[in-house]
Design a protein around this motif. Structure first.
Motif, short mmCIF file in Angstrom:
data_model
loop_
_atom_site.label_atom_id
_atom_site.label_comp_id
_atom_site.label_asym_id
_atom_site.label_seq_id
_atom_site.Cartn_x
_atom_site.Cartn_y
_atom_site.Cartn_z
N LEU A 1 25.61 63.24 -57.16
CA LEU A 1 26.06 63.58 -58.51
C LEU A 1 27.32 62.80 -58.89
N VAL A 2 28.25 62.67 -57.95
CA VAL A 2 29.46 61.89 -58.23
C VAL A 2 29.11 60.43 -58.41
N TRP A 3 28.19 59.90 -57.59
CA TRP A 3 27.73 58.52 -57.75
C TRP A 3 27.14 58.31 -59.15
N LEU A 4 26.32 59.26 -59.60
CA LEU A 4 25.71 59.15 -60.92
C LEU A 4 26.77 59.17 -62.02
N PHE A 5 27.77 60.04 -61.89
CA PHE A 5 28.83 60.13 -62.89
C PHE A 5 29.63 58.83 -62.95
N LEU A 6 30.01 58.29 -61.78
CA LEU A 6 30.80 57.06 -61.76
C LEU A 6 30.00 55.88 -62.30
N THR A 7 28.71 55.85 -62.02
CA THR A 7 27.87 54.76 -62.49
C THR A 7 27.74 54.78 -64.01
N LYS B 1 29.71 56.29 -66.11
CA LYS B 1 31.04 56.10 -66.69
C LYS B 1 31.41 54.62 -66.73
N GLU B 2 31.01 53.86 -65.73
CA GLU B 2 31.40 52.45 -65.64
C GLU B 2 30.51 51.53 -66.47
N ILE B 3 29.20 51.68 -66.38
CA ILE B 3 28.31 50.72 -67.04
C ILE B 3 27.43 51.35 -68.11
N GLY B 4 27.47 52.69 -68.25
CA GLY B 4 26.67 53.35 -69.27
C GLY B 4 25.20 53.47 -68.88
N VAL B 5 24.47 54.26 -69.67
CA VAL B 5 23.04 54.47 -69.37
C VAL B 5 22.26 53.17 -69.56
N TRP B 6 22.50 52.48 -70.68
CA TRP B 6 21.78 51.24 -70.93
C TRP B 6 22.17 50.17 -69.90
N GLY B 7 23.42 50.12 -69.56
CA GLY B 7 23.85 49.16 -68.55
C GLY B 7 23.19 49.41 -67.21
N PHE B 8 22.99 50.70 -66.87
CA PHE B 8 22.31 51.02 -65.61
C PHE B 8 20.85 50.58 -65.66
N ILE B 9 20.20 50.77 -66.82
CA ILE B 9 18.80 50.35 -66.96
C ILE B 9 18.68 48.83 -66.83
#
Length: 291
Positions: free
Chosen positions: A155-161, A163-171
């Protein structure tokens, strides 16, 4: 058909793979198992020492403060080296806490009486053949505890990810093609990275499972080894059983000290690497697009 037996074979298993309840399930304290009890004890020890080390901090640190500062500084430098200075400020509370808690839990399970004081068939004065329902059980030998740690880290990994690159950035980071190729070759590369992205999503989903089972399996296996060695001389009378329960498992205690440290390092290191991989911007790909 094999005869029914309520006891475990010393060569197969000496302890349950699950925690044992200390009270009736219908009672108010029905949630309290032997591993939950030790988890609360370990948490109390860590909080007590942290409070003791930081209560009266001075420029010339006292022993407790000096020891805690050394641990925190050492761990923080390791985290910075993996996730970078920016993410370390956010990720260190999780990673540092995970390492310290898992290490103390693993080593707490090696203390005399943890896993060996409980209920079983008596073999002599103050001794039993095996504590199948011990009063105390290391929390990292309970799959429920390791799953809780893994899900918290996820959950913390998901939050940091996010927060840093956004949902679209993660996709884009997961499914987007790299290399900046155009035309037919670009379509082929895009299809390949789309398939790789699906595999990456599956691997992300099973990370909590692999993290929890790896930690649980190693600690539970070590617990079984020590119990098995303790029981090898259980049929030699109460004196032989008592001496054998001390001498035979002693070398394995040193091995488990190392295993406990390594498992704390591996768990924390993998969490740090996961954070680093998902929060790193693809600057190289953006640079190629500008060219």
């Amino acid at each position: 058909m094999l005869p029914h037996s309520d006891s475990f074979s010393p060569l197969l298993a000496n302890v349950h793979s699950y925690a044992s309840g200390l009270f009736e399930e219908s009672s108010t304290l029905g949630f309290l198992t032997n591993s939950v009890l030790v988890a609360l004890v370990v948490l109390s020890i860590v909080l007590w020492f942290s409070r003791k080390a930081t209560k009266n901090m001075t420029l010339v640190p006292h022993k407790a403060q000096n020891f805690l500062e050394f641990i925190v500084e050492f761990l923080y430098n390791q985290v910075v080296g993996i996730v970078g200075a920016k993410q370390a400020k956010l990720a260190f509370p999780l990673l540092g806490t995970l390492f310290i808690y898992i290490l103390v839990s693993n080593w707490f399970g090696l203390l005399p009486g943890v896993g060996t004081i409980g209920w079983g068939n008596g073999t002599g004065p103050l001794s039993i053949d095996a504590a199948h329902d011990p009063l105390l059980r290391p929390p990292t030998a309970d799959l429920n505890a390791t799953i809780g740690l893994s899900v918290s880290a996820f959950l913390v990994w998901l939050f940091l990810t996010i927060k840093e690159i956004g949902v679209w950035g993660f996709i884009v980071h997961t499914f987007g093609p790299k290399g900046g190729l155009k035309g037919l070759m670009g379509i082929v590369v895009a299809a390949v990275f789309l398939f790789v992205g699906v595999i990456e999503v599956v691997s992300i989903i099973i990370r909590p499972v692999t993290l929890s089972i790896r930690l649980f399996g190693n600690i539970f296996a070590g617990e079984n080894v020590i119990h098995t060695m303790s029981d090898l001389m259980s049929k030699t009378g109460w004196l032989g059983s008592f001496l054998g329960s001390i001498a035979l498992p002693l070398p394995f205690y040193f091995m488990e000290l190392l295993v406990g440290l390594l498992q704390a390092i591996v768990f924390t290191l993998l969490c740090a690497v996961y954070i680093q991989l998902s929060t790193t911007h693809d600057d190289h790909g953006h640079a190629e697009e500008h060219h």
